[in-house]
Design a protein around this motif. Structure first.
Motif, short mmCIF file in Angstrom:
data_model
loop_
_atom_site.label_atom_id
_atom_site.label_comp_id
_atom_site.label_asym_id
_atom_site.label_seq_id
_atom_site.Cartn_x
_atom_site.Cartn_y
_atom_site.Cartn_z
N ARG C 175 -5.35 51.35 -25.90
CA ARG C 175 -6.13 52.08 -24.89
C ARG C 175 -7.50 51.55 -24.65
N SER C 176 -8.00 50.72 -25.66
CA SER C 176 -9.31 50.06 -25.30
C SER C 176 -9.38 48.80 -24.29
N PRO C 177 -10.43 48.56 -23.78
CA PRO C 177 -10.38 47.61 -22.76
C PRO C 177 -9.68 46.25 -22.86
N ALA C 184 -2.72 44.28 -18.30
CA ALA C 184 -3.09 43.79 -16.89
C ALA C 184 -2.45 42.52 -16.70
N SER C 187 0.89 42.14 -14.93
CA SER C 187 0.99 42.15 -13.62
C SER C 187 0.31 41.35 -12.84
N ASN C 188 -0.97 40.86 -13.21
CA ASN C 188 -1.83 39.90 -12.64
C ASN C 188 -2.67 39.19 -13.33
N ARG C 191 -5.95 37.73 -11.25
CA ARG C 191 -7.00 38.86 -11.06
C ARG C 191 -7.85 38.86 -12.44
N ILE C 195 -11.71 38.37 -12.89
CA ILE C 195 -12.85 39.36 -13.50
C ILE C 195 -13.63 38.61 -14.46
N PHE D 98 -4.41 44.68 -10.47
CA PHE D 98 -3.38 44.89 -11.55
C PHE D 98 -2.36 46.22 -11.32
N HIS D 101 -1.78 49.32 -13.12
CA HIS D 101 -2.69 50.16 -13.66
C HIS D 101 -3.33 51.00 -12.44
N GLU D 105 -8.43 52.64 -13.01
CA GLU D 105 -8.40 51.42 -14.42
C GLU D 105 -8.55 50.11 -13.71
N LEU D 109 -11.48 48.16 -15.94
CA LEU D 109 -11.24 46.60 -16.48
C LEU D 109 -12.45 45.61 -15.94
N ALA D 110 -12.53 45.55 -14.76
CA ALA D 110 -13.50 44.71 -14.36
C ALA D 110 -15.03 44.79 -14.83
N ALA D 112 -15.69 46.59 -17.73
CA ALA D 112 -15.69 46.50 -18.89
C ALA D 112 -15.76 44.96 -19.37
N VAL D 113 -15.35 44.11 -18.66
CA VAL D 113 -15.18 42.54 -18.58
C VAL D 113 -16.88 42.13 -18.51
N SER D 117 -17.60 45.17 -22.98
CA SER D 117 -17.47 46.28 -23.90
C SER D 117 -15.98 45.95 -24.81
N TRP D 118 -16.08 45.22 -25.72
CA TRP D 118 -14.83 44.76 -26.53
C TRP D 118 -14.55 45.71 -27.60
N LEU D 124 -10.59 52.63 -22.54
CA LEU D 124 -10.89 52.17 -21.43
C LEU D 124 -11.47 53.22 -20.58
N ILE D 165 -13.07 46.00 -6.65
CA ILE D 165 -12.94 45.36 -7.95
C ILE D 165 -14.15 44.15 -7.91
N LEU D 169 -17.91 43.85 -10.26
CA LEU D 169 -18.48 42.54 -11.16
C LEU D 169 -19.91 42.68 -11.10
#
Ligand SMILES: Nc1ncnc2c1ncn2[C@@H]1O[C@H](COP(=O)(O)OP(=O)(O)OP(=O)(O)O)[C@@H](O)[C@H]1O
Ligand SMILES: Nc1ncnc2c1ncn2[C@@H]1O[C@H](COP(=O)(O)OP(=O)(O)OP(=O)(O)O)[C@@H](O)[C@H]1O
Ligand SMILES: [Mg+2]
Ligand SMILES: [Mg+2]
Lengths: 226, 301, 334, 253, 410
Positions: C175-177, C184, C187-188, C191, C195, D98, D101, D105, D109-110, D112-113, D117-118, D124, D165, D169
């Protein structure tokens, strides 16, 4: 020649098209316009047999097209140029254009005749011929996809957003090409989806607007007026 | 190691490589086109072997000319490939092409288990053997070492023929072009009139026939035993992965490398013989992450 | 509704010793394997299939064997910590190599590494006991020694606790990032890089974690069997983990347990019922489940309309996953 | 947004980029500077090498010669993720999402990166950037799609989400490859309008490849014209677009 | 104790995988023997019932099944197993479950050398005598050889048996040169490279302890290419392949049988019970019994013997499990070879039969001739000693160990 009779299409149980109902006559060019996600692509894919039609039917020359397996539909004279080109990257551009003829087992003279017509419509394909299809740029790929569709289209041509990503020169040339096609082969009916109706001004005599999976309006020559 | 010995090792490697190539190329073909890693390929190999042993054995027992065992080998491969391969594709794989590839793997694994069992029910557990094709041709002598003509000549020639035939088929024929098109994009292929369902069927059956043919051709030299399929399948995986996916020529080259490595190991470092396929796979993949002939098809962005 | 079902399952698991009696060990085996399956399950989230995770399973079992041999009466907790640590280390070392590989190449490179370990374990039989493997003596727990009957019980609860804890951790991780980034990647990957995240490190982190899970599974099974053998690194065992994971369903951690239970139970009862046709039965059951519920066993209730709520799309693997496909197919995916 | 000629030091400067694929020369001595606070449009015929230029700048391709500096640091030889972390975000000609997702989401994700935020114990969905991301989606007109699976979006909306997305960033420089091609004409000006003003407020420079000359005239502060791997000319939009050569090669008569 | 309705036996054997060439014949033998025993009224009047487990199903399933058979089915005795790996697994398990376990076929000598067991017994010899006997035979019949090569399967048995053979050779005949140690993969389909190398080396002696399909393949490929012409082959497990190999196995090859059994056993072939067994087996399966079938018969013989003995000791009453176990100590029983004895380390003491192949018009395959039956004690490590260490202490006079010679009576 192509008639949608209250066609419903669902993807993964979500209704996408609802009661699509319109007909394309011989020799007619129809623009299918609508916002993103309206269902234009899905409409064309339904003709090709890539969706599940859950209600209604599509008639092609009076026959229910559901009786024809998807891979036999091109042989009816239907050419399809998908939105995302879908070239065969391991073949050259020329092989991509010729492949449908090989599949349909057209004889050499007929193949040459059609190829000549394609080059007449799309002269730039000649130069691209020997390049691997995987390496051409986005816009060039659109041309190749059109060429490939033309190899089969003797009655009906389905073009999904053909102008997307084309530089204006090329878009103009593409439009010209379509114009030439209409002169050279007026017997072919064409359906073009487009989110930018301005480009269709020159040759679409009819505009069908799709909104959220249903036909919102069906006007003849409305674009020319606009 | 003298030059003579090196040459001898080369010959040994060749016959072994020919056999694994025949089996692995079918696997590669199916994988390249259908995207299915067919674990049951090993069973098809075993079934080909059992059927060939049975056909050949019956022929010889019935007093027919032992030369007829050669066509019997081929007939066995065709039978198994058409019947078992055909049924497998029709009844099972066809339902799951649009599913996650891991699921397809799982289905073929289940088929593998069932076929292992079926095989035992039909043929029992005793090893089978059918030596006529081997004995007919006798031996040839190279540097004082006896070789069976079957292994040093027939097998490599057949493997070469399979390689060239497949190349020709895929590159030069219409059917081959259709296969390549479907491989890349099933839907786009359908849109230009290609019957993808049939292409999948034909490809799978051809792959299955090749596996069965590998098994049939092995019967003259090897004992047909329960579990032989399981051994062959890992080896085929190793060949297919080191070759690069769907790479016919790659499969030939990596089969050759693995075959040679094994036979040279027997002379130079017998301890490593068993490890050779894996070591080679590691080394090849470390230097060429997509296999010998594999290329990264860059994603269009 | 789903929470309630989960509570019932956990309650059943806790009560199993009183329900199943002599079948308890089968329960322990199921849980031990589920631990390893959980590791494979984790990598499946990224669409990566490892045919070599048996090697970490073996690392777990052999570390117990070595520590047990060097230090008689070593404690179970010590063994668990050591197995986790050593398999993490092994996972890191191997992971540094394999983390940049994808699809079949990932699977096959893992297979190759595990087969190399297999050969090493067999070859250096003076150190490893060869094919016969090494004994793992019954450890103590918190300093207490147990007889056979009570140890079975203790071990069951220990493995149950361990696997529930790990399941919870994996669930949270996904669930966490960073766990979502792992999904993710399936699927890609392009991308993901764009990011600003390293796909390789994302896989590596999951790889180490999955190695630890397999290590703990190997430790548990090793203690159940009292033996660590090279068999644990053989490719068939690794693929078994993959199959169980897919059988259970890759949509939820519960799948690892459901898969393990069904697989072991079917195999066990098929073997008990028809000792020479168990493969046929197991194969048929597998196919029935796959065709009936492509989302795995955890998908079955939904299939038959038993689940109250519609699950999100993540439950069912979809066609967009190029996990084991030829790389050139990816081009067509977008 | 009619800033006159570029001023100050360049944010990104490319020098002498060369790359060829087999016989095709996709970059043949490209020199280009991108300055702070500008919206640079790249136009040119299909196959001229526009996407290739973006690919080189973001580490997807390594040129056979040349250099690209960003705020003084060399980008050539760096992987995409490093370049992204330096503050260059990219939206693609073919949207890169993605697909398994949901739209939100994807955005989270973007974020979070970006925020590193790890913490594995924080899910998420519960990241504090949630609100911010929804706002960004709103900006591109996709807020109501936030819980749709990206795979189920039609092409046009994928493009918009792809841009969102990149925005998530918080880049210093945003590269967009045909940002609104495939977006219905009824929507694209509205979207671009908001996007460009947002970029201006956030002081983000942008480079966008575009085929729609109306978009270029409206939103670019400067235009660079690509032709067969070369830069044919650069300059202020109205001037460039009325150049006869450009009209002939790009716009068409 | 009360006489139960039946005496339940659990048997692990291979029904799948390559080792089923041993497992399935043994299973047939077990079924046949059980029928015969029940036809005679059972053991001490109690009929036997069988429960089979497939060793090929994997060791977890096997241990679960083992536990189920003991805990739920309540078997009185387990016969486990063929694979040494499985023996290693089930021996501690049997000890835990306190169930009498006959290791009815597995060969690893280490199991009793490394651990003491109360409930685990072996009803046949172990690898040490099974390998030393063919070696003695070789040294007796071909004392002058100079070079040896080995081709063994790459797994525990292949390695262990070579360890025994080579250690003994180095101790007893240190001047012999080992020219090649080849360990092809288990189940390898092709031995071309091995055969070529052996042809190039032309060693005086070629040893292979392989079995099943692997041995058949190796023999056939070697024979086809004339390898037998120049080298003396020693195949300690070939008794189990004779019938299959037919004429592909040349004459003059030294073969062993992992014990003192053979369907033409020179001392037993005339006996009624022996004939009933071998011919019954042949009728049932279409093939002559091989050593795994004989091993199964020995396990049954031991079972009958121990219940007889325990019942007697219990004053004619049916014994409980503990009493049966006590009766195992020093148990003497007889299968279809010479009598056997259980030693104090629970190891069976079994004579060893070795011979060379000849053709015999009565059979379409090679039979064993010039048989020598070696007594067990002199060729096995004494209880409590490790085999390899013990072999290293052997003196040259060990070479004088002889058994009884039998020439095939036609
Ligand atoms: N695989 C799918 N799963 C679920 N929904 C889908 C799928 N494919 C398309 N859709 C939905 O179907 C609807 C119609 O899509 P379609 O591609 O036909 O639109 P369009 O009019 O062609 O749009 P655009 O102009 O963006 O190409 C969209 O709302 C889309 O979300
Ligand atoms: N990876 C590649 N391999 C081979 N050729 C390539 C590759 N990438 C680009 N090319 C070629 O380089 C040229 C420039 O391609 P690029 O994609 O940069 O064009 P573009 O200007 O973006 O065109 P469009 O407007 O149609 O997207 C094209 O001719 C293309 O075929
Ligand atoms: Mg569309
Ligand atoms: Mg481009």
């Amino acid at each position: 020649m192509l008639t949608f009779e209250r066609v419903d299409v669902s993807i993964q149980r979500i209704p996408i098209l609802r009661g699509i109902d319109f007909a394309v006559r011989e020799r007619e060019t129809v623009a299918l316009v609508g916002r993103n996600g309206a269902g234009k692509t899905t409409t064309l894919r339904s003709v090709m047999g890539f969706t599940d039609i859950v209600g209604g039917r599509i008639l092609f020359q009076g026959e229910d097209i559901a009786r024809v397996a998807p891979h036999d539909r091109p042989a009816l004279g239907i050419g399809y140029a998908p939105e995302d080109r879908r070239l065969f990257s391991r073949f050259t551009v020329e092989e991509n254009v010729l492949l449908p003829a090989r599949v349909a087992k057209l004889d050499a003279s007929e193949t040459q005749r059609r190829l000549a017509r394609i080059y007449e419509v799309l002269p730039e394909l000649r130069d691209l011929g020997p390049r691997p299809a995987g390496s051409v740029s986005g816009g060039q790929g659109k041309m190749v996809a059109l060429g490939r569709a033309l190899m089969l289209a003797t009655r009906l041509l389905l073009l999904d957003e053909p102008f997307q990503g084309l530089a204006p020169v090329l878009a103009n040339r593409y439009a010209e090409a379509l114009g030439r096609l209409r002169d050279l082969a007026p017997e072919i009916a064409v359906i073009i989806t487009e989110s930018n109706p301005a480009l269709l001004r020159r040759f679409a005599e009819r505009t069908v607007t799709v909104e959220r999976g249903a036909i919102a309006s069906d006007e003849t020559a409305s674009i020319a007026a606009a | 190691m003298t030059l003579n010995l090196a040459f001898i090792a080369l010959l040994d490697g060749l016959s072994y490589a020919s056999l694994i190539f025949l089996v692995a190329v079918g696997l590669t073909l199916i994988f390249g086109v259908l995207g299915v890693l067919n674990v049951a390929h090993g069973s098809l190999y075993a079934l080909g072997a059992y059927t060939a042993a049975t056909f050949g054995g019956q022929l010889v027992a019935a007093g027919w000319s032992p030369w007829l065992t050669y066509p019997a080998l081929v007939a066995a491969a065709l039978c198994v490939g058409l019947v078992v391969g055909g049924l497998m594709e029709r009844l099972l794989l066809r339902r799951i092409y649009d599913k996650d590839p891991v699921l397809q793997l799982l289905v073929t694994f289940a088929v593998f288990m069932m076929l292992e069992n079926v095989q035992r029910m039909i043929w029992g557990v005793q090893p089978y053997y059918m030596a006529s094709p081997l004995q007919l041709l006798g031996n040839v002598s190279v540097f004082g070492i006896n070789y069976t003509a079957y292994q040093t000549i027939v097998l490599p020639v057949l493997a070469l023929a399979a390689l060239l035939g497949l190349r020709f088929f895929l590159r030069r024929t219409d059917a081959g072009a259709q296969i390549m098109a479907v491989t890349e994009d099933r839907e786009a292929a359908t849109a230009i009139g290609i019957d993808a369902t049939r292409v999948y069927f034909v490809t799978f059956v051809v792959g299955a026939i090749l596996a069965a043919l590998g098994g049939a051709l092995a019967t003259p030299t090897t004992s047909v035993v329960p579990g032989m399929g399981a051994n062959m399948i890992v080896l085929s995986f190793a060949v297919a992965a080191s070759a690069g996916l769907g790479q016919i020529e790659g499969a030939a080259l990596s089969a050759l490398i693995i075959g040679m490595a094994r036979s040279f190991a027997v002379y130079l470092a017998p301890e490593f013989e068993v490890l050779m396929p894996y070591l080679i796979m590691v080394v090849i993949l470390l230097f060429r992450p997509y296999g010998l002939f594999g290329t990264v098809q860059a994603r269009k962005i | 509704m789903r929470r309630a079902a989960l509570l019932v399952v956990v309650a059943l698991l806790l009560a199993l010793p009183f329900l199943a009696g002599p079948m308890l060990t089968l329960g322990t085996i199921v849980l031990a394997k589920a631990l390893a399956v959980l590791g494979v399950f984790l990598l499946l989230q990224a669409g990566q299939v490892s045919f070599g995770h048996g090697m970490f399973f073996a690392v777990g079992a052999y570390s117990a064997a070595y520590i047990g041999a060097a230090w008689r009466g070593a404690d179970l907790l010590v063994l668990a910590v050591a197995a986790a640590g050593l398999s993490a280390l092994a996972g890191l070392v191997v992971g540094l190599f394999v983390a940049r590989y994808r699809s079949i190449f990932f699977g096959m490179l893992n297979l190759a590494f595990s087969m190399v370990l297999f050969a090493v374990l067999e070859k250096f039989f003076h150190l490893t006991g060869g094919t016969d493997g090494m004994r793992i003596r019954r450890p103590t727990l918190l300093g207490f020694e147990f007889g056979r009957g009570s140890f079975d019980l203790v071990l069951y609860y220990f493995v149950l606790g361990l696997s529930l804890l790990c399941a919870l951790l994996v669930w949270q991780y996904l669930r966490s990032p960073i766990g979502q980034a792992l999904k993710a990647l399936k699927s890609n990957e392009t991308r993901l890089e764009y990011i600003g995240l390293s796909a390789r490190n994302t896989v590596l982190a999951a790889y180490v974690l999955s190695a630890v899970l397999c290590g703990l599974g190997g430790l548990s099974l090793g203690i159940v069997q009292g033996l660590a053998t090279p068999d644990y690194t053989f490719w068939t065992r690794s693929s078994e983990f993959v199959f169980i994971a897919v059988l259970g369903g890759t949509g939820h951690v519960v799948g690892a347990f459901a898969g393990s239970l069904v697989y072991e139970a079917v195999r066990f009862y098929a073997a008990a019922l028809l000792d020479d046709s168990w493969q046929l039965i197991l194969g048929a059951v597998l196919i029935a489940i796959i065709l009936g519920a492509p989302g795995g066993i955890i998908d079955l209730p939904r299939r038959f309309g038993l689940a109250g709520r519609k699950r999100k799309a993540e439950a069912a693997p979809t066609d967009a996953a190029p996990a084991m496909r030829a790389p050139y197919r990816e081009g067509a995916a977008s | 947004m009619r800033a006159a000629s570029p001023s100050g030091s360049p944010l990104l400067s490319a020098r002498g980029l060369e790359i060829r694929f087999g016989g095709v020369v996709a970059a043949n001595g490209i020199d280009l500077d991108v300055f702070e606070h500008e919206n640079l449009a790249i136009i040119g015929p299909n196959g001229a090498g526009k996407t290739t230029f973006l690919n080189i700048c973001t580490g997807y391709l390594t040129p056979q010669a040349g250099s690209v500096r960003f705020e003084g640091g060399e980008l050539i030889g760096q992987p995409p993720r490093r370049i992204t972390r330096l503050g260059i975000a990219r939206a693609f000609q073919i949207p890169q999402l993605f697909t398994e997702h949901t739209v939100l989401e994807n955005m989270l994700l973007a974020a979070a990166v970006r925020e590193r935020s790890w913490n594995p114990f924080r899910s998420l969905a519960s990241l504090p950037q949630r609100g911010e991301m929804l706002e960004l989606l709103d900006l591109v007109g996709c807020a109501d799609l936030h819980d749709k699976r990206a795979a189920d979006l039609p092409e046009g909306q994928r493009k918009l989400v792809d841009i969102a997305i990149a925005l998530a960033l918080k880049p210093r420089l945003l590269l967009m490859d045909e940002p609104t091609s495939g977006v219905a004409s009824a929507d694209k000006f509205a979207v671009m309008e908001i996007l460009v003003s947002a970029l201006r407020t956030a002081k983000v420079s942008s480079v966008f490849v575009e085929h729609d000359m109306e978009m270029v005239t409206r939103y670019a502060s400067r235009v660079a014209v690509w032709s067969q791997g070369k830069i044919q000319m650069t300059g202020e939009p109205t001037r460039v677009l009325s150049d006869p050569d450009v009209i002939r090669t790009v716009i068409g008569g | 104790a009360e006489k139960p309705a039946e005496l339940k036996i659990g048997i692990t054997t291979y029904a799948s995988g390559p080792a089923s060439v041993f497992g399935v014949p043994a299973r047939s033998a077990a079924e046949m023997l059980a029928e015969q025993i029940n036809a005679r009224g059972g053991i001490q009047g109690v009929p036997v019932s069988l429960n089979f487990v497939d060793e090929g199903a994997g060791v977890e399933t096997l241990t679960s099944e083992y536990r189920r058979l003991v805990d739920q089915v309540g078997v009185d005795v387990m016969f486990a197993s063929i694979s040494s790996g499985v023996c290693n697994n089930v021996a501690p398990l049997a000890e835990d479950l306190e169930v009498l376990n006959f290791m009815w076929d597995c060969g690893t000598q280490r199991i009793f050398e490394e651990e003491d067991y109360d409930w685990v017994y072996r009803t046949q010899a172990n690898a040490t005598p099974e390998i030393l006997a063919p070696l003695l035979y070789l040294l007796e019949t071909r004392p002058d050889f100079k070079t040896v090569a080995v081709v063994n399967q790459d797994y525990a048995w292949g390695r262990d048996s070579w360890n025994i053979f080579s250690t003994a050779l180095k101790t007893l005949k240190p001047d012999v040169e080992i020219v090649a140690e080849l360990f092809p993969a288990f189940g390898a389909p092709d031995y071309s490279a091995e055969v070529s190398r052996l042809q190039a080396l032309a060693p005086d002696v070629i040893l292979s302890t392989s079995w099943g399909g692997d041995l058949d393949t190796f023999v056939r490929q070697a024979n086809q290419r004339g390898l037998f012409a120049n080298s003396q082959f020693v195949l300690p497990l070939a008794e189990s392949s004779l019938e299959r190999l037919g004429a592909d196995l040349p004459e003059g090859v030294i073969v062993g049988a992992r014990g003192d059994h053979y369907f033409l056993h020179p001392e037993r072939r005339g006996d009624e019970d022996f004939k009933a067994f071998t011919e019954g087996f042949r009728k049932r399966t279409g093939a002559w019994p091989i050593y795994s079938a004989f091993h199964m018969a020995q396990a049954f013989a031991a079972l009958e013997a121990v219940y007889d003995k325990a019942t007697k000791a219990n004053g004619g009453e049916w014994p409980d499990h503990e009493q049966v176990r006590e009766a195992m100590d020093g148990l003497e029983f007889r299968g279809f070879g010479r009598p056997l004895k259980i030693r104090e380390d629970n190891q069976g003491v079994e004579a060893q039969l070795v011979g060379v192949t000849v053709s015999d018009p009565a059979y379409p395959f090679r039979v064993i001739d010039k048989m020598e039956i070696y007594p067990a004690e002199p060729i096995m490590a004494p209880a409590g000693e490790e085999s390899i260490e013990w072999i290293k202490t052997l003196k040259p006079d060990f070479l004088a160990t002889r058994g009884d010679r039998f020439d095939h009576a036609r």
